[in-house]
Design an enzyme around this catalytic site. Structure first.
Site, PDB file in Angstrom:
ATOM      1  N   LEU A  96      -3.825  -9.939  -9.196  1.00  0.00           N
ATOM      2  CA  LEU A  96      -3.999 -10.979 -10.211  1.00  0.00           C
ATOM      3  C   LEU A  96      -4.161 -12.345  -9.551  1.00  0.00           C
ATOM      4  O   LEU A  96      -3.632 -12.600  -8.474  1.00  0.00           O
ATOM      5  CB  LEU A  96      -2.796 -10.990 -11.153  1.00  0.00           C
ATOM      6  CG  LEU A  96      -2.614  -9.714 -11.983  1.00  0.00           C
ATOM      7  CD1 LEU A  96      -1.300  -9.782 -12.765  1.00  0.00           C
ATOM      8  CD2 LEU A  96      -3.795  -9.500 -12.924  1.00  0.00           C
ATOM      9  N   HIS A 110       6.062  -0.381  -8.877  1.00  0.00           N
ATOM     10  CA  HIS A 110       5.371   0.083  -7.671  1.00  0.00           C
ATOM     11  C   HIS A 110       5.986   1.419  -7.255  1.00  0.00           C
ATOM     12  O   HIS A 110       7.215   1.562  -7.280  1.00  0.00           O
ATOM     13  CB  HIS A 110       5.518  -0.955  -6.557  1.00  0.00           C
ATOM     14  CG  HIS A 110       4.843  -0.540  -5.291  1.00  0.00           C
ATOM     15  ND1 HIS A 110       3.473  -0.582  -5.133  1.00  0.00           N
ATOM     16  CD2 HIS A 110       5.350  -0.057  -4.140  1.00  0.00           C
ATOM     17  CE1 HIS A 110       3.177  -0.130  -3.929  1.00  0.00           C
ATOM     18  NE2 HIS A 110       4.279   0.192  -3.304  1.00  0.00           N
ATOM     19  N   ASP A 142       4.129 -12.012  -7.818  1.00  0.00           N
ATOM     20  CA  ASP A 142       3.780 -13.336  -7.302  1.00  0.00           C
ATOM     21  C   ASP A 142       2.405 -13.235  -6.645  1.00  0.00           C
ATOM     22  O   ASP A 142       1.691 -12.242  -6.843  1.00  0.00           O
ATOM     23  CB  ASP A 142       4.871 -13.870  -6.357  1.00  0.00           C
ATOM     24  CG  ASP A 142       5.016 -13.030  -5.091  1.00  0.00           C
ATOM     25  OD1 ASP A 142       4.163 -12.136  -4.851  1.00  0.00           O
ATOM     26  OD2 ASP A 142       5.976 -13.264  -4.336  1.00  0.00           O
ATOM     27  N   ALA A 143       2.020 -14.232  -5.859  1.00  0.00           N
ATOM     28  CA  ALA A 143       0.650 -14.258  -5.327  1.00  0.00           C
ATOM     29  C   ALA A 143       0.415 -13.218  -4.236  1.00  0.00           C
ATOM     30  O   ALA A 143      -0.732 -12.943  -3.869  1.00  0.00           O
ATOM     31  CB  ALA A 143       0.340 -15.659  -4.797  1.00  0.00           C
ATOM     32  N   GLY A 144       1.473 -12.619  -3.694  1.00  0.00           N
ATOM     33  CA  GLY A 144       1.309 -11.635  -2.630  1.00  0.00           C
ATOM     34  C   GLY A 144       1.083 -10.235  -3.179  1.00  0.00           C
ATOM     35  O   GLY A 144       1.002 -10.025  -4.388  1.00  0.00           O
TER      36      GLY A 144
HETATM   37  C1  GAR Z   1       2.246   4.321 -11.082  1.00  0.00           C
HETATM   38  O1  GAR Z   1       2.898   5.141 -10.156  1.00  0.00           O
HETATM   39  C2  GAR Z   1       2.258   2.892 -10.602  1.00  0.00           C
HETATM   40  O2  GAR Z   1       3.426   2.508  -9.968  1.00  0.00           O
HETATM   41  C3  GAR Z   1       1.112   2.905  -9.645  1.00  0.00           C
HETATM   42  O3  GAR Z   1       0.116   3.631 -10.299  1.00  0.00           O
HETATM   43  C4  GAR Z   1       0.740   4.612 -11.128  1.00  0.00           C
HETATM   44  C5  GAR Z   1       0.168   4.472 -12.517  1.00  0.00           C
HETATM   45  O4  GAR Z   1       0.394   5.608 -13.284  1.00  0.00           O
HETATM   46  N1  GAR Z   1       0.696   1.571  -9.320  1.00  0.00           N
HETATM   47  C6  GAR Z   1       0.360   1.192  -8.095  1.00  0.00           C
HETATM   48  O5  GAR Z   1       0.298   1.947  -7.149  1.00  0.00           O
HETATM   49  C7  GAR Z   1       0.002  -0.276  -7.977  1.00  0.00           C
HETATM   50  N2  GAR Z   1       0.064  -0.677  -6.589  1.00  0.00           N
HETATM   51  P1  GAR Z   1      -0.191   5.687 -14.780  1.00  0.00           P
HETATM   52  O6  GAR Z   1      -1.650   5.236 -14.749  1.00  0.00           O
HETATM   53  O7  GAR Z   1      -0.043   7.126 -15.170  1.00  0.00           O
HETATM   54  O8  GAR Z   1       0.655   4.790 -15.638  1.00  0.00           O
END
Ligand code: GAR
Length: 205
Positions: A96, A110, A142-144
């Site tokens: 974002l 995450h 945040d921004a990271g």
């Molecule tokens: C989840 O495990 C979420 O933490 C991950 O994608 C999956 C989404 O599942 N997100 C990331 O890896 C973001 N860096 P979903 O589409 O079934 O809700």
């Protein structure tokens, strides 16, 4: 009585985290309302889940814009139309920008125990490293990349025969419950950020 917290959920994929929020709201246990769902791509199951629940949707692809800054502004405008109290990235696979992050608190989950294994391949990276436990982290954005203040973490043990798919499914089951619990706590008790610590519903997380 406090009005339900207005949630805007951003998705890129299957949307099972979104479904957990929709189900908890339908069961009357969320103290929050999913007012809209946004995506960065068309045709995902996440968008179908939103439509099936009668939740308005919009799509704002990065490729429709000259650069990321223009996309960030367009996405912030679309989000703003729904006047959310909290934005949730639920499997939203884009970073974002400052316009959106400057206007709303954004909650992300995450699939790893941050600060270990940030980025797009948290499950694969934990398996490859050989750690014996991993899990899921709820944090403010945040921004990271996955660097914002942590609200809650839940642990998942890694089995010898785990693949990325089997491990991710177990993490997602834990992640769905955690997301609902964290949103409920934020909706009922509010939240305060003190440096890297987040106080949700009166408890420092
Ligand atoms: C989840 O495990 C979420 O933490 C991950 O994608 C999956 C989404 O599942 N997100 C990331 O890896 C973001 N860096 P979903 O589409 O079934 O809700």
């Amino acid at each position: 009585m406090r009005a339900p917290l207005r949630l805007l959920v951003l998705v890129s994929g299957a949307g099972s985290l979104l479904q957990a929020l929709i189900d908890a709201e339908a069961a009357g246990s969320l103290a929050a309302q999913v007012v809209a769902v946004g995506a960065d791509r068309e045709g995902t199951t996440g968008l179908e889940r939103a439509s099936a629940a009668g939740v308005p949707t919009f799509v704002e692809p990065v490729s429709a814009h000259a650069d990321r800054a223009t996309w960030d502004r367009a996405l912030a405008d679309r989000v703003g139309e729904h006047a959310p109290d909290l934005v949730i990235t639920a499997g939203f696979m884009k970073i974002l920008g400052p316009r959106l992050l400057g206007r709303w608190t954004v909650l992300n989950t995450h699939p790893a125990l941050l600060p270990s294994f940030p980025g797009a391949h948290g499950v694969r990276d934990a398996l490859a490293y050989g750690v014996r436990v991993t899990g899921s982290t709820a944090h403010l954005v945040d921004a990271g990349v996955d660097t914002g203040p942590i609200i809650e973490q839940r642990v998942v043990a890694i089995a010898d025969d785990d693949t990325e798919a089997t491990l991710h499914e177990r993490i997602k089951a834990v992640e769905r419950e955690m997301l609902v619990d964290v949103v409920t706590a934020m909706a009922t008790g509010g939240w305060q950020v003190e440096g890297r610590r987040v106080r949700v519903g009166g408890a420092v997380g």
